[in-house]
Motif scaffolding. Sequence first.
Motif, PDB file in Angstrom:
ATOM      1  N   VAL A 220      32.271  26.797  45.388  1.00 23.59           N
ATOM      2  CA  VAL A 220      32.910  28.102  45.161  1.00 23.59           C
ATOM      3  C   VAL A 220      34.429  27.996  45.270  1.00 23.59           C
ATOM      4  N   ARG A 221      34.949  26.794  45.204  1.00 21.32           N
ATOM      5  CA  ARG A 221      36.404  26.626  45.355  1.00 21.32           C
ATOM      6  C   ARG A 221      37.178  27.323  44.244  1.00 21.32           C
ATOM      7  N   GLU A 222      36.657  27.273  43.022  1.00 22.49           N
ATOM      8  CA  GLU A 222      37.349  27.960  41.925  1.00 22.49           C
ATOM      9  C   GLU A 222      37.383  29.466  42.155  1.00 22.49           C
ATOM     10  N   GLU A 223      36.263  30.017  42.602  1.00 24.75           N
ATOM     11  CA  GLU A 223      36.215  31.460  42.885  1.00 24.75           C
ATOM     12  C   GLU A 223      37.195  31.827  43.998  1.00 24.75           C
ATOM     13  N   LEU A 224      37.257  31.000  45.019  1.00 27.39           N
ATOM     14  CA  LEU A 224      38.172  31.266  46.132  1.00 27.39           C
ATOM     15  C   LEU A 224      39.624  31.149  45.683  1.00 27.39           C
ATOM     16  N   ASP A 225      39.903  30.176  44.830  1.00 23.13           N
ATOM     17  CA  ASP A 225      41.273  30.031  44.319  1.00 23.13           C
ATOM     18  C   ASP A 225      41.674  31.256  43.503  1.00 23.13           C
ATOM     19  N   ARG A 226      40.739  31.735  42.667  1.00 23.19           N
ATOM     20  CA  ARG A 226      41.051  32.918  41.861  1.00 23.19           C
ATOM     21  C   ARG A 226      41.211  34.155  42.747  1.00 23.19           C
ATOM     22  N   LEU A 227      40.416  34.257  43.802  1.00 20.75           N
ATOM     23  CA  LEU A 227      40.566  35.378  44.724  1.00 20.75           C
ATOM     24  C   LEU A 227      41.942  35.368  45.377  1.00 20.75           C
ATOM     25  N   HIS A 228      42.394  34.199  45.788  1.00 19.66           N
ATOM     26  CA  HIS A 228      43.735  34.101  46.382  1.00 19.66           C
ATOM     27  C   HIS A 228      44.805  34.527  45.375  1.00 19.66           C
ATOM     28  N   ALA A 229      44.633  34.109  44.117  1.00 15.27           N
ATOM     29  CA  ALA A 229      45.608  34.480  43.078  1.00 15.27           C
ATOM     30  C   ALA A 229      45.589  35.991  42.839  1.00 15.27           C
ATOM     31  N   HIS A 230      44.401  36.590  42.832  1.00 12.65           N
ATOM     32  CA  HIS A 230      44.296  38.040  42.625  1.00 12.65           C
ATOM     33  C   HIS A 230      44.913  38.801  43.796  1.00 12.65           C
ATOM     34  N   ILE A 231      44.766  38.283  44.998  1.00 15.49           N
ATOM     35  CA  ILE A 231      45.365  38.931  46.181  1.00 15.49           C
ATOM     36  C   ILE A 231      46.883  38.952  46.045  1.00 15.49           C
ATOM     37  N   ASP A 232      47.459  37.831  45.643  1.00 15.07           N
ATOM     38  CA  ASP A 232      48.916  37.779  45.443  1.00 15.07           C
ATOM     39  C   ASP A 232      49.356  38.760  44.356  1.00 15.07           C
ATOM     40  N   ALA A 233      48.582  38.826  43.262  1.00  9.62           N
ATOM     41  CA  ALA A 233      48.921  39.736  42.161  1.00  9.62           C
ATOM     42  C   ALA A 233      48.843  41.186  42.609  1.00  9.62           C
ATOM     43  N   ALA A 234      47.833  41.521  43.398  1.00 13.62           N
ATOM     44  CA  ALA A 234      47.675  42.897  43.868  1.00 13.62           C
ATOM     45  C   ALA A 234      48.845  43.307  44.753  1.00 13.62           C
ATOM     46  N   ARG A 235      49.275  42.427  45.613  1.00 12.13           N
ATOM     47  CA  ARG A 235      50.410  42.732  46.483  1.00 12.13           C
ATOM     48  C   ARG A 235      51.695  42.897  45.674  1.00 12.13           C
ATOM     49  N   GLU A 236      51.857  42.093  44.654  1.00  9.98           N
ATOM     50  CA  GLU A 236      53.040  42.223  43.794  1.00  9.98           C
ATOM     51  C   GLU A 236      53.041  43.567  43.065  1.00  9.98           C
ATOM     52  N   LEU A 237      51.872  43.998  42.599  1.00  6.31           N
ATOM     53  CA  LEU A 237      51.787  45.277  41.890  1.00  6.31           C
ATOM     54  C   LEU A 237      52.084  46.449  42.828  1.00  6.31           C
ATOM     55  N   LEU A 238      51.583  46.384  44.049  1.00  4.68           N
ATOM     56  CA  LEU A 238      51.885  47.447  45.011  1.00  4.68           C
ATOM     57  C   LEU A 238      53.391  47.522  45.270  1.00  4.68           C
ATOM     58  N   ALA A 239      54.020  46.373  45.381  1.00  2.00           N
ATOM     59  CA  ALA A 239      55.465  46.348  45.618  1.00  2.00           C
ATOM     60  C   ALA A 239      56.239  46.847  44.397  1.00  2.00           C
ATOM     61  N   GLN A 240      55.668  46.629  43.222  1.00  2.00           N
ATOM     62  CA  GLN A 240      56.331  47.051  41.977  1.00  2.00           C
ATOM     63  C   GLN A 240      56.377  48.568  41.850  1.00  2.00           C
ATOM     64  N   GLY A 241      55.323  49.245  42.301  1.00  2.00           N
ATOM     65  CA  GLY A 241      55.268  50.703  42.189  1.00  2.00           C
ATOM     66  C   GLY A 241      54.717  51.164  40.857  1.00  2.00           C
ATOM     67  N   SER A 242      54.450  52.468  40.760  1.00  2.00           N
ATOM     68  CA  SER A 242      53.843  53.048  39.552  1.00  2.00           C
ATOM     69  C   SER A 242      54.801  52.977  38.364  1.00  2.00           C
ATOM     70  N   PRO A 243      54.210  52.886  37.140  1.00  2.00           N
ATOM     71  CA  PRO A 243      52.779  53.011  36.832  1.00  2.00           C
ATOM     72  C   PRO A 243      52.056  51.658  36.853  1.00  2.00           C
ATOM     73  N   VAL A 244      51.156  51.461  37.793  1.00  2.00           N
ATOM     74  CA  VAL A 244      50.393  50.216  37.903  1.00  2.00           C
ATOM     75  C   VAL A 244      48.896  50.492  38.067  1.00  2.00           C
ATOM     76  N   GLY A 245      48.480  51.743  37.948  1.00  2.00           N
ATOM     77  CA  GLY A 245      47.089  52.089  38.188  1.00  2.00           C
ATOM     78  C   GLY A 245      46.115  51.322  37.306  1.00  2.00           C
ATOM     79  N   ARG A 246      46.415  51.229  36.010  1.00  2.00           N
ATOM     80  CA  ARG A 246      45.504  50.530  35.094  1.00  2.00           C
ATOM     81  C   ARG A 246      45.408  49.043  35.443  1.00  2.00           C
ATOM     82  N   LYS A 247      46.553  48.427  35.775  1.00  2.00           N
ATOM     83  CA  LYS A 247      46.556  47.001  36.115  1.00  2.00           C
ATOM     84  C   LYS A 247      45.772  46.744  37.401  1.00  2.00           C
ATOM     85  N   LEU A 248      45.932  47.629  38.377  1.00  2.00           N
ATOM     86  CA  LEU A 248      45.182  47.479  39.617  1.00  2.00           C
ATOM     87  C   LEU A 248      43.680  47.666  39.377  1.00  2.00           C
TER      88      LEU A 248
END
Length: 293
Positions: A220-248
């Motif tokens: 499951v290493r690939e799944e875990l790697d992608r999860l880590h990447a998605h976590i970083d992306a989610a935090r970046e979107l929150l910091a970016q601010g709206s409009p990001v609802g669709r991307k989230l």
Amino acid sequence: MGVLSGMTGFARVDGQADGWNWTWEARSVNGKGLEARFRLPTGFERLETKARDLAKARFSRGNVNATLNLRRETEAGGARIDLARVRGLLDQAAPLLESGEVARPTLDGLLALPGMIDSDQADGPDNSAELDNALLASLGDALDGLQAARRDEGRALADILAAHIADIARLTGEAADHAATRSDAIRDRLATKFAELLPEGLPEDRLATEAAMLAVKMDVREELDRLHAHIDAARELLAQGSPVGRKLDFLSQEFNREANTLCSKSSDSSLTAIGLSLKNTVDQFREQIQNVE
């Protein structure tokens, strides 16, 4: 640092100009796109195009509704009896009254006839460009208030979403550190299982082959790697601010896909429990995202 905005809010603004008083009420609720509706008095429908532009300049998602209540300032009573018309009607009816053909009319009966009372119509049209500009400026203030209310909601949502992302990161870390994801642990479990089934066990080379095949299937290493990447992306979107609802929202679907795969590959009950907790947290995350602009 961007500002996250929700899609729910309410604002009210009062105004007056050119002998008119008015109130704008603006409210919004969740929506996949932006839909702006305006309820305007008869004769003021001409404002709708510019009003819609004002909404588009401030919002990208949500069902926005604005209502204009408009009334004209009048003197006390707000009405005037047309005495000339009343007298004229009585003069014309005089022969009939003298002959007794008709009964003498009462004042309230006369005033009930059309045209006997002049009154300013509160919803009557007015072609004043100055009035239009004042109404649109006031609408802008109401929409600004609505935007502020939605941002208040967004600040609360940002804290909730950040907590969900932190939980997703924690659970992903637990899955990555779990013994069931390591190849040596998979080999030891396989050897124990074969020893239970076959007293003589398996030849070392056969055990190594079987362990390798199972490790590939359970990797499951690939799944875990992608999860880590998605976590970083989610935090970046929150910091970016709206409009990001669709991307989230799209990102939450990716989170869910990886969590499902993690559960399907797991043959260990405790690792499966981590995957199920991850799915539950992702579901909560996605539910809150539906409120984000």
